[in-house]
Design a protein around this motif. Structure first.
Motif, mmCIF file in Angstrom:
data_model
loop_
_atom_site.group_PDB
_atom_site.id
_atom_site.type_symbol
_atom_site.label_atom_id
_atom_site.label_comp_id
_atom_site.label_asym_id
_atom_site.label_seq_id
_atom_site.Cartn_x
_atom_site.Cartn_y
_atom_site.Cartn_z
ATOM 1 N N LEU A 159 0.828 -1.206 0.000
ATOM 2 C CA LEU A 159 0.000 0.000 0.000
ATOM 3 C C LEU A 159 0.863 1.257 0.000
ATOM 4 C CD1 LEU A 159 -2.820 -1.056 2.523
ATOM 5 C CD2 LEU A 159 -3.000 -0.842 0.035
ATOM 6 N N GLY A 160 1.963 1.190 0.778
ATOM 7 C CA GLY A 160 2.879 2.334 0.802
ATOM 8 C C GLY A 160 3.503 2.598 -0.558
ATOM 9 N N VAL A 194 0.889 4.266 -2.734
ATOM 10 C CA VAL A 194 0.746 5.678 -2.356
ATOM 11 C C VAL A 194 1.964 6.479 -2.791
ATOM 12 C CG1 VAL A 194 0.552 7.256 -0.408
ATOM 13 C CG2 VAL A 194 -0.814 5.160 -0.451
ATOM 14 N N GLY A 240 1.912 7.044 -6.495
ATOM 15 C CA GLY A 240 0.917 8.065 -6.824
ATOM 16 C C GLY A 240 1.401 9.462 -6.473
ATOM 17 N N VAL A 241 1.971 9.602 -5.265
ATOM 18 C CA VAL A 241 2.494 10.912 -4.861
ATOM 19 C C VAL A 241 3.655 11.320 -5.762
ATOM 20 C CG1 VAL A 241 3.657 12.158 -3.004
ATOM 21 C CG2 VAL A 241 1.717 10.693 -2.490
#
Length: 451
Positions: free
Chosen positions: A148-149, A152, A155-156
């Protein structure tokens, strides 16, 4: 984008690896703490109750823990020994405590033991596979968290990359539009209302492009205005020449008027030649490609030759040219450029001088006259025309300024002559100034180095 996403992935993976190692170490440490707590429970029990307590704990296999009570003479309770190796008992007897991971019968076991009162020792063990099984569940959850990290972070990273590269893409688009001939595109985009955070280096690029855009727009604007002015000036003699040529071709001109028309055509052709010469010379000056060829010469002789060439034109205008030069002034400079300079000043003076006036040209060595430290000569051209205002003296050498200011009031040229004169003086290493004469008229002073 690739760079930011790569950094995000590396950071997430590095965090996952470090976290896995920490979880593994923490799980082993917690298991050892549980074993030590079990030993303390046994040690706190009365001596006569310890054997029964150990048997109950060992039978229950709470969390897979096995407990061994070592009595005097090495007796074990329970007799199975829970897979504890003889070497572990030896170290326990020698050191009074043992804390290790041993392998016995193909099994990896965590061992914790300590000596208690009454000549007894307690050893607690746990199968390491159980610890690994608990670890595996934690690692699975950790892997989900890392995944999940990573999502994220990617995406960031993509978002940050797009935000950071947006002004760069806009700058690239502006550069392409500038190359295509558009102007004002950078300023328009800067005022379009974008409030995104700009990186300092990207802002520098945008500011540099904006400065380039403004410089190109100003330069091309001056060129456009100059060409418009010249086009207007050239159109007047062309119209006259075309009109007389049509009349001559149609046989409408009487023979008695031919000399007058001839003189008119010569004059208008001379104007066209002057415009063309100014244009070509100014183009060379703008390109900064004309060469200064210094050589020894007499500055007075160059000025006198220029005055002689313009005297016929002055006589036609009923204007007198007086040259005041007491003695030869030897200098080392470019004679052709000095002649151009004096011609430009005399042409400007003749244009502004009414009939019956005098144009005075003075040449002097101001080094001897003023005891100056830098050897310099001075050329002064003064006329008795309408003169200059204080504002005119500041703008006299700006291209077309005086032309626009006085074209409806008095005879003016295109403004190229004085502009070229100023450029020539700078290239020759001198200075030029314009002032108003006390009795009316204009004074142009040029100083040139003797060497």
């Amino acid at each position: 984008m690739l760079a930011t996403v790569s950094v995000a992935l590396l950071a997430a993976v590095a965090t996952g690896v470090v976290a896995f190692q920490l979880v593994r170490q923490v799980a082993v440490a917690q298991t050892r703490d549980v074993l030590r707590s079990t030993i303390q429970v046994v040690a706190a029990a009365p001596i006569n109750d310890r054997a029964a307590l150990v048997r109950n704990v060992d039978r229950s296999h709470v969390r897979g823990i096995r407990v061994v009570l070592v009595g005097p003479g090495g007796r074990l309770t329970p007799a199975s020994g829970a897979g504890v190796s003889d070497r572990a008992f030896t170290r326990l007897a020698r050191n009074g405590a043992v804390s290790e991971r041993v392998t016995a019968n193909g099994r990896s076991v965590l061992v914790e033991g300590t000596t208690i009162s009454g000549s007894q020792a307690v050893v607690a063990t746990q199968d390491f596979s159980l610890v690994q099984s608990a670890n595996r569940r934690l690692v699975e959850r950790l892997a989900i968290a890392v995944a999940l990290g990573v999502v994220v972070a990617v995406g960031v990273g993509i978002l940050v990359a797009r935000l950071a590269s947006r002004p760069l893409r806009r700058a690239a688009a502006s550069a392409r539009e500038l190359a295509g001939g558009r102007r004002g595109v950078v300023a328009a985009r800067e005022t379009s209302g974008d409030d995104e955070t700009r990186i300092a280096e990207v802002a520098d690029i945008e500011q540099a492009l904006a400065a380039l855009d403004a410089a190109l727009a100003a330069s091309e604007g001056r060129q456009h205005e100059f060409l418009m002015s010249i086009s207007h000036e050239i159109r007047t003699p062309l119209t006259a020449i075309r009109g007389y040529a049509d009349a001559l071709a149609d046989g409408l001109v009487p023979e008695a008027a031919l000399p007058t028309i001839g003189r008119t055509l010569v004059a208008e052709t001379g104007r066209l030649e002057a415009f063309t010469r100014d244009l070509l010379e100014l183009a060379r000056l703008e390109a900064d490609d004309f060469v200064i060829r210094p050589e020894p010469l007499d500055l007075v002789a160059v000025v006198v030759s220029s005055a002689t060439a313009w005297r016929a034109r002055a006589d036609a205008l009923s204007v007198r040219i007086d040259v005041h030069a007491p003695s030869p002034i030897p200098v080392t400079t470019d004679p052709m450029r000095v002649r151009q300079l004096v011609d430009g000043l005399l042409e400007n003076a003749l244009r502004a001088s009414p009939a019956g006036t005098i144009i005075s040209v003075r040449v002097s060595d101001i080094t001897r006259a003023q005891d100056a430290s830098v050897p310099r000569a001075e050329i002064t051209v003064s006329d008795q025309g309408p003169g200059l205002t204080p504002g005119d003296t500041a703008d006299a050498f700006e291209r077309g300024v005086l032309h626009d200011r006085y074209r409806g009031d008095r005879p003016v040229g295109t403004g190229l002559g004085l502009s070229i004169a100023a450029r020539l003086v700078r290239r020759l290493g001198g200075t030029i100034t314009a002032t108003r004469a006390s009795g009316g008229g204009a004074i142009f002073e040029v100083t040139l180095p003797l060497q």
